[in-house]
Design a protein around this motif. Structure first.
Motif, mmCIF file in Angstrom:
data_model
loop_
_atom_site.group_PDB
_atom_site.id
_atom_site.type_symbol
_atom_site.label_atom_id
_atom_site.label_comp_id
_atom_site.label_asym_id
_atom_site.label_seq_id
_atom_site.Cartn_x
_atom_site.Cartn_y
_atom_site.Cartn_z
ATOM 1 N N LEU A 267 38.002 34.616 36.667
ATOM 2 C CA LEU A 267 39.395 34.049 36.504
ATOM 3 C C LEU A 267 39.171 32.724 36.219
ATOM 4 O O LEU A 267 39.832 32.226 35.250
ATOM 5 N N PHE B 49 34.408 41.049 34.292
ATOM 6 C CA PHE B 49 35.324 41.991 34.976
ATOM 7 C C PHE B 49 34.787 43.320 34.736
ATOM 8 O O PHE B 49 35.114 44.212 35.748
ATOM 9 N N LEU C 137 35.735 37.742 42.014
ATOM 10 C CA LEU C 137 36.856 37.530 40.940
ATOM 11 C C LEU C 137 36.605 36.146 40.438
ATOM 12 O O LEU C 137 37.077 35.853 39.389
ATOM 13 N N TRP D 198 43.444 40.302 41.038
ATOM 14 C CA TRP D 198 43.196 39.936 39.726
ATOM 15 C C TRP D 198 44.826 39.317 39.037
ATOM 16 O O TRP D 198 44.789 38.289 38.773
ATOM 17 N N TYR E 142 40.592 45.697 42.400
ATOM 18 C CA TYR E 142 40.681 44.560 41.973
ATOM 19 C C TYR E 142 41.964 44.077 41.307
ATOM 20 O O TYR E 142 42.130 42.996 41.059
#
Length: 481
Positions: A338, A320, A334, A284, A280
């Protein structure tokens, strides 16, 4: 832990805002118009682009809804073992039945109708983003923060799509704003708890956010809001249990099956693959807007002056962390985290911009804030939306003479399903002329329409009596008598 301060670290004007001073509530008329336009953008992009950014768009919502509305359709394995609940597909199936009553028979028409409630949900989300920021940085800062959220690239990519992440993230933003309210604790809890429950109903992975939100309320000692949140969320949970009992024969069957498949048994990792936590890191970082690196030090300074823990930031961090320790990983997972991180940071960045004394600096800063917000969307777009293919399928199957369709150079889960064909005809997919499905379709005279990607098997199709009738991008459409 303390409740976030109602006063912004960066007031919307050059004059300090005293404690208890009345604030402007509500957007001006032109702001409402701008917000409505921004709310429409993701749906307009999704319908215009067509295709899909992930097969779940079609086979976890559109196709089950089509099955419920018309009695036929492709049901993915999750819908055979009860790993999903029917809440969202049932709502969509109701709209599809309405489309039939209204005579909306073209796939683009009923796909646009399905976008209407999603636009309304997205508009509600943007209003919540405005209210969340307005409490901290005033009306002008709130408007700029709302635009930074609405034009955030991943929002433009995801918010108009029929994915669980898309729907759940919007509900989560509404919940964050409701629970953040310092006034009307009963109403805040009822709204927050209800939409938190809906966020979980449309995507079970969002349950992590609910747990973090409850922890935040406990830490803030907002007992009255906590009680109403639990009550409203409990009502939604009971509704889910009843729905599962009616559709799957056992209360909470889909939730329990989901937890077993994805968490307890490890089947998700075995079936779809496992990745290390580092998977990730790149997505990310690419998914963060450039302006967030300005917001981080500003938020630190503000926290030093008046310590408080941001609800959406806490939920994002907890989410997360859960993703890192979940074996099966996908970049799209994600998105909800986010978005909450951007919601938490947008008021800080917007407050800094609108507090500049010079109008030119405010204009330049606002423009840079919005432009850099859009950029991360490019990293979340699918390499191939299949938009050409979906449009070719729609075009090839419109006339009444269509009896069967073969899609070449595509697998089942990449195709648009009965939803985009729009009629009950046999259809198959294949990759090569030697595939069994291709050979079967050539022998079966019902298959009188074909769509092929990048011309694969074009010669073989023509040898079997098909002729080219048109092209849509990289797709070629064929027909035979």
């Amino acid at each position: 832990m303390t409740v976030p301060a109602p006063l912004p670290p960066f007031p919307a004007s050059t004059e300090p805002v005293p404690d208890g001073a009345p604030r402007q509530r509500g957007l001006p008329a032109w702001g409402v118009g701008v917000g409505a336009g921004v709310a429409l953008l993701p749906a307009l992009l999704a319908v215009a682009q067509l295709g899909r950014i992930h097969p779940d768009e079609v086979y976890q919502l559109l196709e089950p809804a089509w099955f419920r509305a018309h009695g036929y359709g492709v049901l993915a394995w999750e819908w055979r073992v009860g790993l999903r609940n029917w809440a969202a597909p049932l709502v969509a199936s109701g709209l599809l039945r309405l489309a039939s009553v209204l005579g909306l028979m073209h796939p683009l028409a009923y796909r646009a109708l399905l976008a209407v409630p999603q636009v309304a949900l997205h508009g509600w989300m943007l209003w919540a983003a405005y209210r969340f920021a307005e409490r901290r940085v005033g009306a002008h800062g709130g408007l700029l923060a709302m635009l930074a959220v609405g034009l955030y690239g991943p929002v433009l990519v995801f918010a108009g799509r029929t994915l669980g992440e898309s729907l759940s993230a919007a509900f989560l933003v509404v919940a964050m704003e409701a629970l953040d309210r310092p006034e009307r604790s009963a109403r805040a809890g009822l709204v927050g708890g209800a939409v938190l429950g809906l966020a979980v109903v449309v995507r079970y992975g969002s349950a992590v956010m609910v747990l973090m939100a409850l922890v935040w309320l406990v830490g803030a000692r907002r007992w009255r809001t906590l009680a109403w949140t639990c009550l409203a969320g409990g009502v939604v949970a009971v509704g889910l249990g009843v729905l599962d009992h009616v559709t799957w024969g056992r209360p909470f069957h889909s939730f329990l099956a989901y937890v077993d498949f994805n968490v307890l048994s490890g089947q998700a990792a075995r079936q779809f693959g496992a990745s290390p936590p580092s998977f990730y890191l790149g997505p990310w970082l690419r998914g963060l807007p450039g302006w967030i690196w300005l917001a981080v030090p500003l938020a630190w300074v503000a926290w030093r002056q008046r310590p408080s823990l941001s609800l959406p930031a806490l939920c994002a961090v907890g989410y997360f962390a859960a993703l890192l320790f979940t074996a099966h990983k996908e970049e799209r997972f994600l998105y909800p985290g986010l978005l909450l991180l951007v919601l938490a940071a947008a008021p800080v960045a917007a407050g800094f911009v609108v507090s500049r004394e010079a109008a030119a600096w405010r204009a330049v800063g606002g423009a840079l804030l919005l432009l850099t917000a859009v950029v991360p969307g490019g990293f979340f777009l699918s390499e191939d939306l299949r938009g050409d293919q979906f449009r070719a399928i729609v075009s090839a199957t419109r006339d009444e003479g269509t009896r069967g369709l073969l899609i070449v150079n595509e697998g089942l889960w990449g195709a648009g399903g009965f939803f985009y064909i729009g009629k009950n005809i046999p259809w198959m997919t294949c990759d090569w002329p030697q595939d069994a499905n291709f050979q079967r379709a050539m022998r079966d005279t019902r298959f009188n329409r074909a769509v092929t990607f990048e011309g694969r098997a074009l010669a073989e199709l023509q040898a079997a009596g098909f002729r080219v009738v048109g092209r849509v991008g990289r797709e070629t459409m064929l027909t035979r008598p």
